[in-house]
Each structure stands twice: as structure tokens, then as C-alpha cells.
Design an enzyme around this catalytic site. Sequence first.
Site, short mmCIF file in Angstrom:
data_model
loop_
_atom_site.label_atom_id
_atom_site.label_comp_id
_atom_site.label_asym_id
_atom_site.label_seq_id
_atom_site.Cartn_x
_atom_site.Cartn_y
_atom_site.Cartn_z
N SER A 115 35.03 36.20 45.77
CA SER A 115 36.08 37.18 45.57
C SER A 115 36.38 37.89 46.90
CB SER A 115 35.64 38.17 44.48
OG SER A 115 36.73 38.92 44.03
N ASP A 147 40.58 31.02 36.74
CA ASP A 147 40.42 32.31 37.40
C ASP A 147 41.78 32.87 37.78
OD1 ASP A 147 39.73 34.46 38.92
OD2 ASP A 147 38.90 33.28 40.59
N HIS A 160 35.88 32.88 37.80
CA HIS A 160 35.76 33.52 39.12
C HIS A 160 34.39 33.23 39.73
CE1 HIS A 160 37.61 36.17 41.95
NE2 HIS A 160 36.83 37.20 41.76
#
Lengths: 473, 473
Positions: A151, A407, A431
Site C-alpha cells: 500500500s 483490490d 490488498h
Amino acid sequence: MEIKLFISIIFLLIGCQATLGGYTYTTKTFEVPLDHFSFVNNKTFHIRYLENNTFAGESSGPIFFYTGNEGDIELFAENTGLMWELAPKMKASLIFAEHRYYGKSLPFGNESFSGPEKLGYLSAEQALADYADLLAAINPEGRPVIAFGGSYGGMLAAWFRMKYPHLVTGALAASAPVRQFEVECDIFNRILTSVYKTSYNENCSKNIAKVWDTMKQQMANDKSKQDFNAKFKFCKFLNTTQELDEFFDYLNDVLGNLAMVNYPYESSFLAPLPAYPVRQFCYELKEDLTLNGTLLLDAFHRALNVYSNFTGKTKCLDIASAYDSSMGDAGWNFQSCTEMTWSNCQNGTTDMFPPKAWNFQEYSDECFKKFQVRPKNYSRMAPGEIRYGGGNLAGASNIIFSNGLLDPWSGGGIFNDQPGILVVVIPEGAHHLDLRASHKDDPESVTEARRLYVKQFKKWIDRNRKFKNVKRK
Amino acid sequence: MEIKLFISIIFLLIGCQATLGGYTYTTKTFEVPLDHFSFVNNKTFHIRYLENNTFAGESSGPIFFYTGNEGDIELFAENTGLMWELAPKMKASLIFAEHRYYGKSLPFGNESFSGPEKLGYLSAEQALADYADLLAAINPEGRPVIAFGGSYGGMLAAWFRMKYPHLVTGALAASAPVRQFEVECDIFNRILTSVYKTSYNENCSKNIAKVWDTMKQQMANDKSKQDFNAKFKFCKFLNTTQELDEFFDYLNDVLGNLAMVNYPYESSFLAPLPAYPVRQFCYELKEDLTLNGTLLLDAFHRALNVYSNFTGKTKCLDIASAYDSSMGDAGWNFQSCTEMTWSNCQNGTTDMFPPKAWNFQEYSDECFKKFQVRPKNYSRMAPGEIRYGGGNLAGASNIIFSNGLLDPWSGGGIFNDQPGILVVVIPEGAHHLDLRASHKDDPESVTEARRLYVKQFKKWIDRNRKFKNVKRK
């Protein structure tokens, strides 16, 4: 007694040994300048990092370096099993570095968030410079270094390699939306909606799309407002339209988070959740619930419980934050108001949310109200795009960009192969699923991705060694 | 009258057209944040840049971007004839960007140097971020960009490509001592001495080596002190040992500058000088002047006049600065005290200077006295080395590092070929001779180097175009 004291002192000196989720590490701190790029404030402070050298042995194997993101570093250490599993195989040392202004790496302690004159030193560049200083200090022998991150942490891992290639051999940037600065504002919600559309059946996203108006109607008169409050058991009674809007924001986050951590097994990354939580959520919304508003809300409430009360222990619904308290909401909101400003909009047609256009000025005003700062906007390009290039990776090398297609952040990911860049697509992945420990219920695509990473790491490390041998006098 | 006013307004709007040394450009300014990396001070200011678009025509040819260094940008525009000569051939636009805190790019006007709270925003990273913002603004079409720079400007050109490869296609880093952070402290003086040893005959460096003690002796009694002062015609009478030390510092700079601008033709970069000024200087010191101190000083005084009074118009010898007033002494001294700290020592055996060890603490204390800052020293690696890699160019690409072997700064240069890096050696070259306009007296090596640059630029530009066509949607 004396021995105990001695041991305590030793612990103080070498840092504190701890075990979390089966992983053992030593907690250390490292002194960094508050400001790496100017010389107005000479203050220094300590960032925290977690270290494990037990797998490295006597070898000069690689260092796996997690570039911590917007939260307590222990949370990421615990949820990045990949590094723990690869370390013994590759004789790697492990470092998990905590991002300034998160977890325990607070430059001004509890005062760190008190205003821009203290909070202003929170930026991605400053954090990367912290990591660079730390690496320079702990790696004088120049062992190969692989940066890991997911991320925002994945963006940092990629940028760490891009900006400090002399310190970082290569990077695995998992689910890193480096193009988020430049994509259409509706992309996140569009992908998010498609996840809900396809996880159980189409009724799920259709029902969610109807929830918003239904809730507004329920809040429109006193009797149904009571019922509505009774149904959702809010910790604080929902009274005004503004409070309903706050609930909508909370639900936006919940729906996003569920998709992000839509892992194939029980987990507790952002919240304790069952396997495939979106499927669970959508199971409750599988019927065509057009006729009756209350029926829709009952079903939605049951669905919401998948997120807010999977443990069955939640006493009331707290809508203040949809995140685990380990995540640094305050810090991230500030970063979103300075460098990491991404447009976000919803339109009710390509997504399941009530229409809401992107309004930069309004966003900026909100930022100023909250933090007395505004997103920088001197140029046609976003500051983060100017600084890091967004999707333009000309000149970058030794980076793996991985993305799961389930995601919503994949919309800002890198999908086109280019020289020096390895693109990995995990169709069944949410994710940064790939960063997690392996699990019997993992889809084959993520297992294959992890195999590929090891191969690629070894190539980088070999090339790095050759380069060093040729180059050094 | 009205027309004049109209023209003046147009000039104000489009910037001011000027011609210098035969080159014509428009002077413009560009707004930048005072601090690109923190959010404590939201002030903005304007940097100056010079622009010429007359050679580009309608084409989308490259942009040649000079990354300004520690001085007035007009000085560098005037002394970088290479860019002016190549622009018509390659249909390039020219940009010369002025470094913050130099020339007219002063964030706080005349107050800019008044203390660390104002001066503290002077750093290489901030300057590069200024250039990145400027490029992003003036190049929305993504035309290929070649960065040019010499000396510190050459370091910036290389680093600009390294840190912002998405904005900069390639860089010519001429005489850029990027390894200066990590080399032995005596290297500059060692190379400098060898230039004086070989330019006319060996007596030159031998005589210089004897000058220091001879001067000390002259200053030791009142009568000879009077003679000494009368000989050199100082603007301010030299009385104390400390003042003599200041003269030594001045002479160090002069000897260094003479070697740096030891060009094969008359020039006026750091001072108005004849062709091959070191040879001229050494011509005066060609005899074996062992016997008589006064004879040595007479000869040395004549030699010094090559630098300090080539025009014959100098009324007295001002030892306050050896540099042209266009160079930003104050700013550079600050940078040397924060990021650009390079060890420097002399030993009297491998060089022609009285022994003086490198003492970091002393240097740091001196910095604190002058600027209330100290060079950062948290790690074994210098901050500049951590930030930019020094000689470790792993991951860097599309950079030409050129060095003249007559240049004392070549000791910190890049000489080993490596992937993506082109090394060019100019045996007869002084400090970034290659950046200057071509001249009939140029050695063949510099002409050949310039030919090579054009070839390399074209390759980068072609590859950039291909990459863009493949990559962009």
C-alpha cells in the site's frame, strides 16, 4: 535479584526482545534529524525499528527492509509473513522501520499532532530520508538490501529504490498505487463496486446502492429515526443529517476496507474478519430487496456486523473510525492534505455510492480547517507526481509492482511491463495478500507470485554482487 | 510615449529580453515553495531563470536545462557556450535556472543570509525540487530534457537525472566531483600541485612551497613587514599572523582557481585571465629561487599579478575574496557547513602547502560560529553520500561524467565505466572546459568530447521517444 537487574540493563542496551504472532524481534530506536532537507530546526528524535538477525547467521546475506507505512510498525511486521518465511531460506536479516509520526516514532511525543509547526515534518521524503540514514548506519558492509512494502508502504518501497538505488538493491512494492495521483477520480469506487457486484451475486451492489436513500428516509421522521438508531446500536445517537453523513463516510471506509482485506482465510489486519469477508457481507444482501426499506436495512445491518462485530463482542457501533487503532488516522489525514492528495469522486452509475463530485477547493478548505495546511498546487502535476513520477518509471529499475485484481487500489497500480520493472498480477488477490504468510487456502496465483519474487530477488542480489566486484577498487 | 509604456508592460509580462556575451535570452521568474519537504513554513518566493526558444522553432525538440550552481545564473549562461552552440543544431530550447540563494533568487531579499532561520532553506535538495517544479510547469508535453551543469552544477545535473528520471532524460555532469565526500582529504591539493609542477617546469611548485615560510619570516620584523606590504600593495595593511593566514587562504583559492580556469585562451570566468594562466604564473617562478627570500617574493608577486591584475587596472590587492562577485561566497560557505562538507588537508610533501591536518571538530565549530549550524554527522557516511550515493552509481543511468585531468576537482570525479554511465576524460582539460564555447585553440580532446555528447544526447532522446510511445496509453 541482581541477575534480574543485570538482564534488564542488558535488555535496555540491546533493545527489547518481543514475540508477536509467532514472530520474534528486537525493538530498537535510531536517532534521525527532524528535518533532513533544511537547517532551520536542528532537533533530532528517535524512530523505532524491529530487527531479527537470527536467520542471517554468519553470512552476508541480504537485508529485508520493510518501509513502514501509516501505522504502528508491529502491525505490519505481524502481517508481512512473507518476509518471515523467506528470511531463513535466503539467510536474510529483517528490519521493519517505523514511519515517523506513527506508532511510537513521534518526534514531539503526544504533542506531535498539535499543529503544523510540529506536524509539518511529516512527509514521505522525510520518512525515506530516515530509512536511508538507518540503512547507512546498520549496513556499512553494503549487504544487498530488498525493500518491502504494501500500500503506501509499497509506494515508499518503490520510491526508496528509485531515490536511493545506491542503498537499496531492489524493491517489492505490493499493491502500491503510485499512479493514484493521475487516475480518474472515480476509479477506486468503480473497482470497489465491481468487487461487491461479483463476490456473491449482483444484488449485493444493487442493494448497497439503495441503502443511502433508504437511510435518509429513515432519518427523516422521529419515529423511524428511533428505529434506525435502535437497529444499528450506535454508540452515540444519530440525530442530524451531518451525523448521517459521518455514518456514510464510515460505511465508505468499511466497504473499502472489506474489499482491501478480502483474504481467503480469517484475518485481523484492519479488523477481525472471517475468510472472504466481502462474500460474507454480500451473502446477507443476496436477495432482491426492492420492496421494503426496513428489510433492506435489516439485511444491511447483518452484513455490516461481518465487519463491526465479527467477534460478537462489540457493544455498540462506533462510527468515529473504521480502522484498527494501530493505524495512524491523524497522520494519514495530514499526509492526504499535503502530499498524498488523490482525487476521489462517486457518481451512482459506475459505482454504488450517491453522486459526489471531486472539488479540490472544498477539499483544500477542509484541510486548512483541520490542519492549517493546504495541498500544494503550484503546477499542473500533483506534487507527488513531480517528486516520484507517478506511472512514469523511465529510469527506474529493480522494482516488482504487484497488484491483486480484487483490490480497489489496483486502479492506481502499475500494470504495463517496462524495462527494469516486473509487473505481477494476482487475479484473486486483495490488498497486498502476497505480503502475508502463506496459507493453505491461498489461491495458486499468490503462491506463484511469491515463487517469482524469490527468483527475482536472487537475480538482483547476484547482479548487485557482480556490479560491486567490478566497480569497487 | 504610449507605445513605449505599452512595450514596457509587454516586457514586464513576458520577462525581460537581454543579451550577454553575444547570447540573447528572456529573464523570467517562477514561484516555488520555500520548503518542499516540510509543511511548517508555507512561504513561497521566486527563482529566476533565463530562457531562449528561438532555436526550437515549431519542433518538439529537446529542452537543454542548466542546473544553476553557486552564483549568478547569467555568469553560467555566458560561460556555457556549448549549450548555445548545440541548440540550433538540435532545435533545442534553452533554460538556465538559478539556484536559490544565489544571484537574484533570494527568498528573503537582502535578509536571506541573516541567520539559520532564513538561510536554512538553502540546500541541494530544495534547489533540485525547485528545478523539478519549474520543469513540470514549462514542459507539460514531456519534451526530452537534457540537464547540463559544471562543478557543483554538474553534481546537480547528475543528481537531477538520478532523483527525477521521469522529468530528465539525461545529464551532462561536467567536472562534477560527486565522489568528493569519500576521497582522501589531500587529493585536491595533490592534483593542484601536480598542475603547477608540470605546467612550465618543476621549479614552479618548489618555489610556491617555499613562499609560505618566506612570508612568515618577512612578517616577523617591522622593517621587512613594511617591505612585504609595500610589495603586494594590500588594500588593507597586513599586520598580524592571523591576517597573514587570511592571505594564505586567499592564495590557496587563487592557486586553485588558476588551475580550474587554466583554459587555452583568454577568459574571464572567475577573473579576467590570459590563456593558460597557470603557465603564465609559473613562467614567473621558473628559476631556482633558493638563495634570496626577497627575490622569491618578487617573482611570486609578479606571478600573482597574472590573477589579481591581468587587466593592469587593479589599484590594491583585496584578499577578502578570490572570486568574482557573481559567485555566491556566503551561500556556498553555508552549504559547505551543512551538506557539502568535504575534508581538505595539506601535508607539504605530496603538495606545495604548509602541513594542515583535517579536523572535523574544528571545522564544525567554525561553522557554528559563522552560521549557527554544524555539518550533519549522524552516520559513518557523509549526508551527501547517503543522499546521492557518492561514487556508487548503481541504478543510475543516462549520465555523462566528464573530467579534465588538469582540474584539481577531478579527484572527486567518476572515472570508471559502468552500465548506463558514460565516462569522458579530457587530458588537456581544466574545470569544465567542455561546457565552454568552442575555440580555435581548444585541444582536440575537448572537441572530440563535444562530438561524443551530441551522439549520446541523440541516443537518449531516441530511446526516450520509443519508451514513451510504448508506455503511454
